[in-house]
Design a protein around this motif. Structure first.
Motif, PDB file in Angstrom:
ATOM      1  N   ARG A  81       0.831  -1.211   0.000  1.00  0.00           N
ATOM      2  CA  ARG A  81       0.000   0.000   0.000  1.00  0.00           C
ATOM      3  C   ARG A  81       0.860   1.252   0.000  1.00  0.00           C
ATOM      4  NH1 ARG A  81      -4.472   0.639   4.533  1.00  0.00           N
ATOM      5  NH2 ARG A  81      -5.449  -0.932   3.219  1.00  0.00           N
ATOM      6  N   GLY A  84       2.140   2.009  -3.315  1.00  0.00           N
ATOM      7  CA  GLY A  84       1.124   2.665  -4.124  1.00  0.00           C
ATOM      8  C   GLY A  84       1.019   4.152  -3.814  1.00  0.00           C
ATOM      9  N   TYR A  87       3.860   5.843  -5.354  1.00  0.00           N
ATOM     10  CA  TYR A  87       3.630   5.896  -6.804  1.00  0.00           C
ATOM     11  C   TYR A  87       2.848   7.165  -7.134  1.00  0.00           C
ATOM     12  CZ  TYR A  87       2.832   3.620 -11.378  1.00  0.00           C
ATOM     13  OH  TYR A  87       2.846   3.279 -12.710  1.00  0.00           O
ATOM     14  N   VAL A  88       1.760   7.381  -6.406  1.00  0.00           N
ATOM     15  CA  VAL A  88       0.929   8.568  -6.618  1.00  0.00           C
ATOM     16  C   VAL A  88       1.725   9.832  -6.297  1.00  0.00           C
ATOM     17  CG1 VAL A  88      -1.147   9.791  -5.835  1.00  0.00           C
ATOM     18  CG2 VAL A  88      -1.210   7.306  -6.205  1.00  0.00           C
ATOM     19  N   TRP A 149      -0.325  -2.505  -9.822  1.00  0.00           N
ATOM     20  CA  TRP A 149       0.177  -1.462 -10.720  1.00  0.00           C
ATOM     21  C   TRP A 149      -0.979  -0.722 -11.377  1.00  0.00           C
ATOM     22  CZ3 TRP A 149       2.807  -2.558 -16.073  1.00  0.00           C
ATOM     23  CH2 TRP A 149       3.338  -1.361 -16.589  1.00  0.00           C
ATOM     24  N   ALA A 152      -2.627   1.784  -8.842  1.00  0.00           N
ATOM     25  CA  ALA A 152      -1.828   2.984  -8.560  1.00  0.00           C
ATOM     26  C   ALA A 152      -1.666   3.842  -9.809  1.00  0.00           C
ATOM     27  CB  ALA A 152      -0.458   2.580  -8.012  1.00  0.00           C
ATOM     28  N   HIS A 153      -1.366   3.201 -10.943  1.00  0.00           N
ATOM     29  CA  HIS A 153      -1.149   3.964 -12.168  1.00  0.00           C
ATOM     30  C   HIS A 153      -2.456   4.597 -12.656  1.00  0.00           C
ATOM     31  CE1 HIS A 153       1.189   5.054 -15.736  1.00  0.00           C
ATOM     32  NE2 HIS A 153       0.082   4.829 -16.418  1.00  0.00           N
ATOM     33  N   GLU A 174      -3.015  11.548  -1.584  1.00  0.00           N
ATOM     34  CA  GLU A 174      -2.449  10.338  -0.985  1.00  0.00           C
ATOM     35  C   GLU A 174      -3.419   9.723   0.016  1.00  0.00           C
ATOM     36  OE1 GLU A 174       1.467  10.942   0.580  1.00  0.00           O
ATOM     37  OE2 GLU A 174       2.107  12.111  -1.156  1.00  0.00           O
ATOM     38  N   PHE A 177      -6.118   8.023  -1.943  1.00  0.00           N
ATOM     39  CA  PHE A 177      -5.664   6.739  -2.482  1.00  0.00           C
ATOM     40  C   PHE A 177      -5.660   5.662  -1.403  1.00  0.00           C
ATOM     41  CE2 PHE A 177      -2.337   3.637  -3.440  1.00  0.00           C
ATOM     42  CZ  PHE A 177      -2.790   3.178  -4.670  1.00  0.00           C
ATOM     43  N   THR A 181      -7.694   2.058  -1.503  1.00  0.00           N
ATOM     44  CA  THR A 181      -7.146   0.720  -1.269  1.00  0.00           C
ATOM     45  C   THR A 181      -7.864   0.018  -0.120  1.00  0.00           C
ATOM     46  OG1 THR A 181      -5.420   1.556   0.232  1.00  0.00           O
ATOM     47  CG2 THR A 181      -4.878   1.414  -2.105  1.00  0.00           C
TER      48      THR A 181
END
Length: 217
Positions: A81, A84, A87-88, A149, A152-153, A174, A177, A181
């Motif tokens: 997590r 992820g 990633y963001v 992926w 997150a993408h 964030e 996100f 999740t």
């Protein structure tokens, strides 16, 4: 003294990269021109070619730098997590790199430096999936990685393109996100009961005759 001589080689390369990232962020990769970048950096029109040869070489350098910074951003994340979330965070903090990195038609995808950077970033992403308990990643670790992926993408891409303004509003992306999740994976090891009436389900979704919903033992 010409303006070109105010830069030593390292400064010139960075100046052109910075100018290119500004253009990509505001106008997109299609707006890049080495001549325009030379003007923005205050150097002769031939100077950028000394470092990048051509536009594709410049975009390859941007993608390589992006993957290097991306791998750094993911390194040592405690769990999937958090990878992820990072990633963001990377996408928001480096939108120009992010635009270029995932468009391999823009750069030389077989460049050795780029491949090394991509491999390192991929290893960091895979580490988050392999760290999951077996029940959380299923039988196919590769597909589990694709699922993580994609989440997150997809979130990062929708966020950068302005498609999540209504959903995110003034909240921290964030934090949003993390909430996403939680909605999807908080009960990853439990299947929620299907509360639809039996006659609304497809034939292969309906309980077998004599089962609990049919009054059987």
């Amino acid at each position: 003294m010409t303006s070109e001589r105010t830069y030593h080689h390292g400064d010139l390369r960075r100046a052109v990269l910075t100018a290119a990232l500004d253009v990509i962020r505001t106008e997109g990769p299609g707006a890049l021109s080495l001549r325009d970048l030379a003007r923005r950096a205050g150097v002769s029109h031939a100077a950028p070619a000394h470092h990048f040869k051509d536009r594709t070489g410049l975009l390859t350098a941007i993608a390589t730098e992006g993957y290097e910074r991306f791998a750094d951003a993911l390194a040592d994340a405690p769990d999937l997590r958090e990878r992820g979330v990072r990633y963001v965070r990377f996408a928001v903090g480096h939108p120009a790199h992010f635009q270029v990195m995932f468009q391999p038609d823009l750069y030389r995808a077989d460049d050795p430096g780029l491949l090394a950077a991509k491999d390192r970033a991929s290893a960091e992403l895979r580490a988050g999936v392999t760290g999951l308990p077996a029940a959380g990643r299923g039988d196919d670790t590769r597909l589990a990685g694709v699922a993580a992926w994609s989440l997150a993408h997809g979130f990062a891409t929708l966020l950068l393109s302005g498609n999540l303004e209504a959903a995110v509003g003034t909240r921290d992306p964030e934090a949003v996100f993390r909430s996403v999740t939680e909605l999807l994976f908080a009960s990853a090891n439990e299947r929620l009961p299907d509360e639809r009436p039996a006659d609304e389900r497809l034939p292969d979704e309906r309980p077998a005759s004599g089962g609990p919903e049919q009054g059987g033992a």
